[in-house]
Structures are given as structure tokens and as C-alpha cells.
Design a protein around this motif. Structure first.
Motif, mmCIF file in Angstrom:
data_model
loop_
_atom_site.group_PDB
_atom_site.id
_atom_site.type_symbol
_atom_site.label_atom_id
_atom_site.label_comp_id
_atom_site.label_asym_id
_atom_site.label_seq_id
_atom_site.Cartn_x
_atom_site.Cartn_y
_atom_site.Cartn_z
ATOM 1 N N SER A 153 0.842 -1.196 0.000
ATOM 2 C CA SER A 153 0.000 0.000 0.000
ATOM 3 C C SER A 153 0.879 1.248 0.000
ATOM 4 O O SER A 153 1.868 1.324 0.731
ATOM 5 C CB SER A 153 -0.904 0.018 1.239
ATOM 6 N N SER A 154 0.489 2.208 -0.822
ATOM 7 C CA SER A 154 1.201 3.484 -0.868
ATOM 8 C C SER A 154 0.478 4.558 -0.055
ATOM 9 O O SER A 154 0.882 5.724 -0.073
ATOM 10 C CB SER A 154 1.355 3.951 -2.320
ATOM 11 N N HIS A 155 -0.580 4.183 0.659
ATOM 12 C CA HIS A 155 -1.302 5.146 1.484
ATOM 13 C C HIS A 155 -0.366 5.654 2.584
ATOM 14 O O HIS A 155 0.362 4.872 3.198
ATOM 15 C CB HIS A 155 -2.532 4.489 2.095
ATOM 16 N N PRO A 156 -0.368 6.972 2.857
ATOM 17 C CA PRO A 156 0.557 7.526 3.853
ATOM 18 C C PRO A 156 0.477 6.857 5.225
ATOM 19 O O PRO A 156 1.492 6.641 5.876
ATOM 20 C CB PRO A 156 0.159 9.002 3.918
ATOM 21 N N LYS A 157 -0.735 6.496 5.644
ATOM 22 C CA LYS A 157 -0.867 5.845 6.955
ATOM 23 C C LYS A 157 -0.229 4.468 6.950
ATOM 24 O O LYS A 157 0.477 4.086 7.900
ATOM 25 C CB LYS A 157 -2.341 5.745 7.349
ATOM 26 N N ALA A 158 -0.453 3.708 5.898
ATOM 27 C CA ALA A 158 0.155 2.382 5.805
ATOM 28 C C ALA A 158 1.665 2.494 5.691
ATOM 29 O O ALA A 158 2.413 1.686 6.263
ATOM 30 C CB ALA A 158 -0.420 1.630 4.605
ATOM 31 N N GLN A 159 2.118 3.503 4.956
ATOM 32 C CA GLN A 159 3.560 3.703 4.807
ATOM 33 C C GLN A 159 4.207 4.059 6.141
ATOM 34 O O GLN A 159 5.283 3.553 6.474
ATOM 35 C CB GLN A 159 3.822 4.814 3.779
ATOM 36 N N PHE A 160 3.549 4.911 6.918
ATOM 37 C CA PHE A 160 4.099 5.272 8.230
ATOM 38 C C PHE A 160 4.108 4.065 9.168
ATOM 39 O O PHE A 160 5.075 3.825 9.896
ATOM 40 C CB PHE A 160 3.302 6.414 8.856
ATOM 41 N N LEU A 161 3.019 3.322 9.156
ATOM 42 C CA LEU A 161 2.952 2.133 10.007
ATOM 43 C C LEU A 161 4.029 1.124 9.635
ATOM 44 O O LEU A 161 4.660 0.522 10.503
ATOM 45 C CB LEU A 161 1.577 1.469 9.887
ATOM 46 N N GLY A 162 4.264 0.932 8.345
ATOM 47 C CA GLY A 162 5.179 -0.116 7.914
ATOM 48 C C GLY A 162 6.637 0.259 7.921
ATOM 49 O O GLY A 162 7.501 -0.598 8.110
ATOM 50 N N SER A 163 6.947 1.530 7.701
ATOM 51 C CA SER A 163 8.345 1.929 7.570
ATOM 52 C C SER A 163 9.101 1.749 8.877
ATOM 53 O O SER A 163 8.698 2.242 9.923
ATOM 54 C CB SER A 163 8.432 3.388 7.121
#
Length: 781
Positions: free
Chosen positions: A297-307
Motif C-alpha cells: 500500500s502506498s497510502h501515507p498511513k500504511a507507509q508510516f505504520l510499515g516503515s
């Protein structure tokens, strides 16, 4: 923590049995043994004809099982320890380590209070310092020592008392261990760099060289005396194994046994060790953070959670050993559970909740930043607050107000205070009765109160009391004179307070370290305490705060490392006096090298370290000393009274109350329901892990917990013989491999000129973990 229920003592007067039987079982379960063995393990134990005798001897059974498995109980009092080979090899290897480690103090990149923006992920993998592994010392000294023993003639050099044997005989294990003890002690950076470097770089007031060396030596030797006084509680106590020392025991045994004829098992162990001597981490940094959520997912929330490099690192794994370390092997499993639970709550729950709701002003002050901010979100002008007279610029301060901190930094302070007080209360409640019995047992005859290792070591003369008094009194006199003369920029009453606090924390913090290998951080408390105490009068010069941190911190940290080395000497039956001599020799070699390195770096790289000039090769970052200077301005010059005047800081001081109450509640619950094992919920370990600043790098704790669970719940429990032979050894090998690979990378790509790794799919220029849409500010729901 170790269970202590106050069960009446058994009839046996041996102090080892004064520990309640259920306590000893709990200790084995919590720490190093109590494994469910496989059938092969049980059969192999039956073959050993001496096993039953050992298991029936209370002097042996008082020791944890893993200690009984790894340590040799045979002792040769005639074995050489301190020889000219010891001085040659330990001096050379210690000086090399002291130089490399001190250089690393100025080169290492730290995410700290000085950072003004998130670090680009493409820069995370740069190597700017050279680590120095103690296992390199173990390997090098073994081969060099054996070479000298086999090649030199057996002649005597010198005259009378000033003579020595050129070849004193075989290179013994005790001589080998003594070399490592000296390097363990001296091949480090000295915390005196906290004071000497800022004085030279920011205030252009370098300390006189002789006074600087005396200052550095004095803080260390006071720590030596603290360690010696705590010996009976933490070294001669059978239930304090010092896990890292056991790891070194495993390496020593495997290395030396592998050189014996027909040593098939030991040779296999060393092959396993050698297989780890190179780890890929420079060319393929993608594996350092496998952020699965970012891939889907490239969604900002998913990116923040995953990074894991800029976000919460939810379910993110790492294959880079520099992010894991051998603590997943030697930390007790209960400690790993506490650490993981704290990390999950802090990093996977609270950080995202605040980030996605803009709680605690996370949109204004980046939540994972340790920068100090103005109320409008811009950087706080810390350097402008210092006048030419080293006083606070009240006019500017009244205009801009106290600095603002990110939400994460605020709860870091809160849980640091919880951990500090919680360590004292937990130790008093859970270990207090056991420690008191240990103290009282000192009146009993030695033969009635010693485990087998202590019985062996007491055949040798102990360290005289006057040695410890000299190691304490002379350094205190030196520090008193330096303080009175204004050399240390600190009121003289703070010197004695710092020494007293350092002495008080040795036992509770040292006990935690001795059973877990987990190093408690005391820096936050020292900063706060100094900031309040200095209101009683005296200079508020920022360097005074750093001096206090060195005195109260160096003494404590040095005592902790000394105790671990004493335990290593204890395991190999090295006479206590020779252990102390080896440690003193290591410091006498290391400190002058530390000072010479500090002097050279400050004189040649001062403008770069101050931030006035940028290093084109990006090797000399100076982030550590800039951070230290900023912190000293915030807590000494401004002071916590002004710093915490804003209402957002009011809750922080309640951390002391929580630290006092939480262990008491757990203790009462444990007394009421002992089978529920509330004693395994460690407030200091949990809180210390909670306040650990992840610095936008949240990739390690999940992987460490997975590895730790496999290690403790499967390999150790069901394949104990295999675990005993290879676990500690493999962890040490992986640590050595990591250090060795960094050394190769440093020599090849950074020693003369920084050569960045070419960008490719596994080293993407925008994000090595391929999380391209990670937001840096809070997101509204």
C-alpha cells in the motif's frame, strides 16, 4: 526479577541453601536453565559418571545449570597469569581499541537532540566509525600468545628482582583471560570526552593535559572501588550469572579446546564461529528493513505504520545483525518479553495513535524527533541563550519561553524516571531479603557459605581493604581539588552528591545487569537532578552538568563493567588481586590513548565538530558533542524549573510516583498469587525499554523477539545440548562478523575517502526499504 518469597531457611547452614528452594527453581526457570531436555540430552548426561556427584553437591547445585554446564571446576593454582606476555599483548590490543573507540565517539552518527529533520533513509547505512570487538582480542591474543610461547627461548632476562622469564611456559587460559580483562576495561572511550571535547570546541578553554588525565583516571578508579565493595553481592552470589560473561566463557572454551587433539566438538564449534565472519550490509541495505506494509500500500498511513526507517515499523523485519545483536541469545526470556511488550505499546500503538490524531501537537513537533522547538515549531536557539559570561540570557528566554519537545521525547523522560525509581523499589522488594541474607552470611565460616566457584576463588588472597580505600580516597581528593580550583565548572557539593548517587545505584542497577545483561540508562535522571540541585548555588556553566554526568555516570558504568569482568575472572578461577591488577593496567594504558585521541581530533577537526564547517567526506559528524552541549544548556543553564514551566511538562515528574508504586503493586500481587509470576513483570526493564528512543529506526525489536523466542522456547528447551554448545558461540560470532565487516567497509570505503555504494534496486536513493510515501508530520484522521 528473581522471586524472593521469604520462605524459611532449610536446615542446612550453607548460605547457598538459604535461598528458598522455590526461589532457586524460579531463578533457573527465569534465567539460564530449567529447560525441558530432549531424550538424547538426558542419555548423554547419564553417561557422565561425575554428573550425579555434582548434582548431589549443594555447592554445585546452587549455581544455575548453564553455569554448571559451561564452567570448568578444576583449578590449577600454579598456572601463570601476569607475565611479560600479558603486558605486551594486552597493552598493544588495549591501546588499539582505545584509539578506535574514542575516534568513533566523534564519528558515529547519533539521532539525538541536535537533529533538526528526519535522516534520509539513503544515509542510514553509511559507516563512519570502526567498532572494536572484544572477540577480536580473544582471537588475536590466543594466536599471538601461543606463538610467543612456542618460539621464544627459555632464558631469564634482567637482574635480581628486576628479572623475568622470556618464555614463562605455555600460554595458559588464565593469562589469556587476563589479557581480555585488561582490554575489556581499557579498550573503550572514556566518558571524560563528555567534558574535554565541548570545553575545547565550544568554549575554547581546553583542560590542561595532566589534569585531564587525572580527571579521567579518577572517575574510573572510583568505579573500581564501588565494584570491589559490591563483590560479595554480585560476584560471590551464585544466582548472578552475568550473561555476557557466560558468552565469553563459551568462546574461550571453544577456541582453546579446538586446538587440542581429537577435539571434534570444539573444532565444529569454531567452524560455526568462523562461518559468521562476514555479513552483507553495505551493498544490500534493503534487507536492513523489510517493511511489508509498504510493499502492498502506498497510502501515507500504511507507509508510516510499515516503515522501519521513519515510521512505526509495524511487523517489519530486519536481516541486518547490527539491528539485532546477540542479546536475543543471552537476555533471559522474561526480560525479552518485557522489552518487547514495552516496545509494542510505545512504537506500534502510542506513536501511530498520536501521529494519526495530531495528539500532543504531533503535527507541529515531529513525533519521532528529539529536536527542541519554539512554540511555533521552528528550531529552538539553544546557543543564543548562553551569554559571554556563561549565564542565561534572561531577556531572550522571557521572549521565547521554554523549549517544546516532541510527544515521544516527553514520554521518554517520563518512563526514564519510572525506570530509575522502579529499579530501587523492585530490588528492595524482590531481592532485598536475598541480599540481606547474603550480607549476614558473611559472618559464617567460609566453608559453610560458598558455592563451588566461590570456594575455589577463596583459596587465593582477597583484594585487601586498603587497596579499595586507596582507589577511592585518592581519586576523591584529586576531584575535590579540581572542583575547588574551578577546573570542572561545578560546585563542590555536587561532586560529593554525584559520587554518593553513583555508589547508591551500583547494587540495584548492577543486579539487574547481572541477571539480564540489560544495561539501565541513568542519563535522563542525572540531567534532571543536576538542574534542580544547582539552584542551591554555584556556577550554572553548561560544562558543570556534563562533569556531573561523568562523575555520577562513569563511576556507575565503570563499576558495572568491572563487575562483569570480575565475574569472568571468577569463572576462570583467576586470583582477585590479579584480576584487579589486569583491570588497572588496562585503564592506565587506555586513558592516555583516549586523551591523545581527543586532543588530536579536537585540534584538527574542531571547526567540523562545532558545525562551523561541513566535512566533505561526511566522516566527522560531531553530532554527539553538539547534542551533549545542547542538553547541558537546556538542563543546567536554563534548568528544569524553567524548562518544565509549561503545563505540557507537568505530568513528567509523576514518573517518580509511578516508579515507586508499580513495583509495590506487582510485589503484592506476586505474594498473593505466586503462580501467576507477577515477579517476571519487571518495572525497570519495561520502563527503560519504553523510554528508549528509536530514532526513526524501529526495525529491531520485533526481529529480536522472534529470534529470542526461537532460541529460548524451542532450541534451548528441546535441544539443550546443541544450544549449550553453539548458542553463545554463534551469537559472539555474529557480533564479531558484524564488527569485522564494518572494519572492512571502513577501510575500503571510508578510511581515506568516502565512497558511497552505487544505487540500485537494493539500495534505492530515495528509500532503501522502498517506502516512498512516508509522511514526516502528523496526519489528521
Amino acid at each position: 526479577m528473581v522471586d524472593d518469597t521469604g520462605v524459611p531457611k532449610p536446615r542446612d547452614t550453607n548460605v547457598l541453601t538459604t535461598l528458598p528452594q522455590n526461589d532457586k527453581e524460579a531463578f533457573d526457570d527465569m534465567h539460564m536453565s530449567g529447560e525441558k531436555k530432549s531424550l538424547d540430552d538426558e542419555d548423554s548426561e547419564k553417561v557422565d559418571s561425575n554428573k550425579d556427584d555434582i548434582e548431589n553437591d549443594c555447592a554445585y547445585t546452587a549455581l544455575p545449570q548453564i553455569v554448571r554446564e559451561l564452567v570448568d571446576f578444576e583449578d590449577d593454582p600454579t598456572m601463570t597469569v601476569i607475565t611479560w606476555r600479558f603486558f605486551l599483548l594486552s597493552g598493544t590490543l588495549t591501546a588499539l581499541g582505545a584509539w578506535l573507540t574514542e575516534m568513533g565517539f566523534f564519528r558515529v552518527r547519533r539521532l539525538s537532540i541536535v537533529i533538526t529533520a528526519p535522516m534520509p533513509t539513503s544515509c542510514v547505512r553509511q559507516t563512519t566509525y570502526v567498532p572494536y570487538s572484544i572477540y577480536f582480542v580473544q582471537i588475536a591474543s590466543l594466536y599471538l600468545g601461543r606463538m610467543l610461547a612456542s618460539s621464544l627461548p627459555q632464558i631469564r632476562i634482567g637482574f635480581g628482582k628486576f628479572s623475568f622469564d622470556l618464555n614463562p611456559g605455555p600460554f595458559s587460559v588464565k593469562e589469556h583471560v587476563a589479557i581480555v580483562l585488561a582490554a575489556n576495561t581499557g579498550a573503550q572511550n572514556n566518558l571524560g570526552d563528555y567534558v574535554l571535547a565541548p570545553l575545547r570546541i565550544f568554549y575554547d578553554k581546553p583542560m590542561n593535559g595532566w589534569l585531564a588525565i587525572l580527571f579521567m583516571l579518577s572517575c574510573v578508579f572510583i568505579g573500581f572501588s564501588f565494584a570491589s565493595f559490591a563483590r560479595v553481592f554480585l560476584i560471590e552470589n551464585p544466582i548472578t550469572p552475568f550473561p555476557k560473561a557466560l558468552q565469553q566463557v563459551s568462546v574461550f572454551n571453544a577456541m582453546r579446546n579446538s586446538m587440542e587433539e581429537n577435539a571434534v566438538v570444539a573444532q565444529k564449534q569454531m567452524k560455526a564461529f568462523g562461518a559468521q565472519l562476514m555479513l552483507a550490509q553495505y551493498a544490500f541495505p534493503f534487507v536492513s528493513s523489510l517493511a511489508f506494509l509498504c510493499w502492498f500500500s502506498s497510502h501515507p498511513k500504511a507507509q508510516f505504520l510499515g516503515s522501519g526507517l521513519g515510521g512505526a515499523g509495524f511487523l517489519t523485519l530486519t536481516l541486518d545483525w547490527s539491528n539485532i545483536g546477540s542479546q536475543c541469545i543471552y537476555y533471559p526470556y522474561w526480560a525479552q518479553v518485557n522489552i518487547f511488550a514495552a516496545s509494542v505499546i510505545a512504537v506500534w500503538i502510542i506513536i501511530p495513535a498520536a501521529f494519526f490524531t495530531n495528539a500532543w501537537d504531533s503535527a507541529l513537533y515531529p513525533i519521532q524527533s528529539q529536536t527542541l522547538f519554539l512554540k511555533n515549531g521552528s528550531d529552538y536557539p539553544t546557543s543564543a541563550l548562553l551569554t559571554t559570561n556563561n549565564d542565561l540570557n534572561l531577556t531572550l528566554f522571557e521572549e521565547i519561553g521554554p523549549p517544546m519537545m516532541s510527544a515521544q521525547l516527553r514520554w521518554n523522560f517520563f518512563f526514564a524516571y519510572v525506570a530509575y525509581v522502579g529499579a530501587f523499589v523492585s530490588c528492595a522488594l524482590f531481592q532485598g531479603p536475598m541480599l540481606w541474607r547474603t550480607f549476614k552470611s558473611y559472618r559464617q565460616p567460609q566453608s559453610k557459605r560458598a558455592d563451588k566457584l566461590t570456594q575455589i576463588i577463596r583459596r587465593y588472597p582477597p583484594v585487601p581493604l586498603w587497596w579499595n580505600l586507596v582507589l577511592f580516597i585518592i581519586p576523591v581528593i584529586i576531584l575535590t581539588i579540581l572542583t575547588a580550583k574551578g577546573v570542572l565548572y561545578m560546585p563542590i557539593y555536587m561532586l560529593f552528591i554525584g559520587i554518593a548517587i553513583g555508589a547508591i545505584i551500583v547494587l540495584p542497577m548492577g543486579y539487574i545487569y547481572s541477571v539480564t545483561g540489560y544495561l539501565m540508562d541513568v542519563g535522563y535522571f542525572n540531567e534532571l537532578f543536576y538542574g534542580y540541585a544547582i539552584n542551591a548555588g554555584g556556577s550554572r556553566h553548561p560544562v558543570g552538568s556534563l562533569t556531573y554526568r561523568v562523575i555520577s555516570g562513569q563511576c556507575w558504568y565503570e563499576a558495572q563493567m568491572m563487575l562483569e569482568d570480575m565475574k569472568l575472572g571468577h569463572y576462570f578461577h583467576i586470583p582477585p588481586r590479579q584480576v584487579l591488577l589486569a583491570q588497572i593496567w588496562g585503564i592506565c594504558v587506555g586513558v592516555p590513548v583516549n586523551y591523545a585521541t581527543i586532543l588530536w581530533v579536537c585540534n584538527t577537526k574542531g571547526d567540523i565538530l562545532s558545525g562551523a564547517v561541513k566535512d566533505p567526506n561526511r566522516q566527522w559528524t560531531g553530532q554527539t558533542i553538539i547534542s551533549l552541549n545542547n542538553q547541558s544548556i537546556a538542563f543546567a543553564l536554563v534548568g528544569p524549573k524553567r524548562l518544565f514551566a509549561d503545563a505540557i511538562y507537568t505530568p513528567l515528574l509523576y514518573g517518580f510516583l509511578v516508579g515507586a508504586l508499580a513495583p509495590a503493586i506487582l510485589y503484592l500481587l506476586h505474594r498473593r498469587w505466586p503462580r501467576a509470576r507477577f515477579d517476571l513483570c519487571s518495572v525497570p526493564v519495561f520502563a527503560n525499554a519504553f523510554q528508549t528512543y528509536w530514532g526513526n529506526i524501529s526495525v529491531s525489536f520485533f526481529t529480536v523477539f522472534i529470534f529470542g523466542s526461537i532460541n529460548h522456547l524451542w532450541i534451548k528447551r528441546y535441544h539443550f545440548t546443541f544450544w549449550k554448545k553453539y548458542a553463545y558461540l554463534w551469537g559472539a560470532a555474529a557480533d564479531t562478523g558484524y564488527n569485522f565487516s564494518l572494519l572492512v567497509i571502513f577501510i575500503a570505503f571510508s578510511a581515506v575517502k568516502t565512497i558511497p555504494m552505487a544505487n540500485w534496486w537494493g539500495n534505492n536513493v530515495d528509500s532503501v526499504e522502498r517506502c516512498f510515501h512516508v509522511p514526516t508530520q502528523g496526519i489528521a484522521s
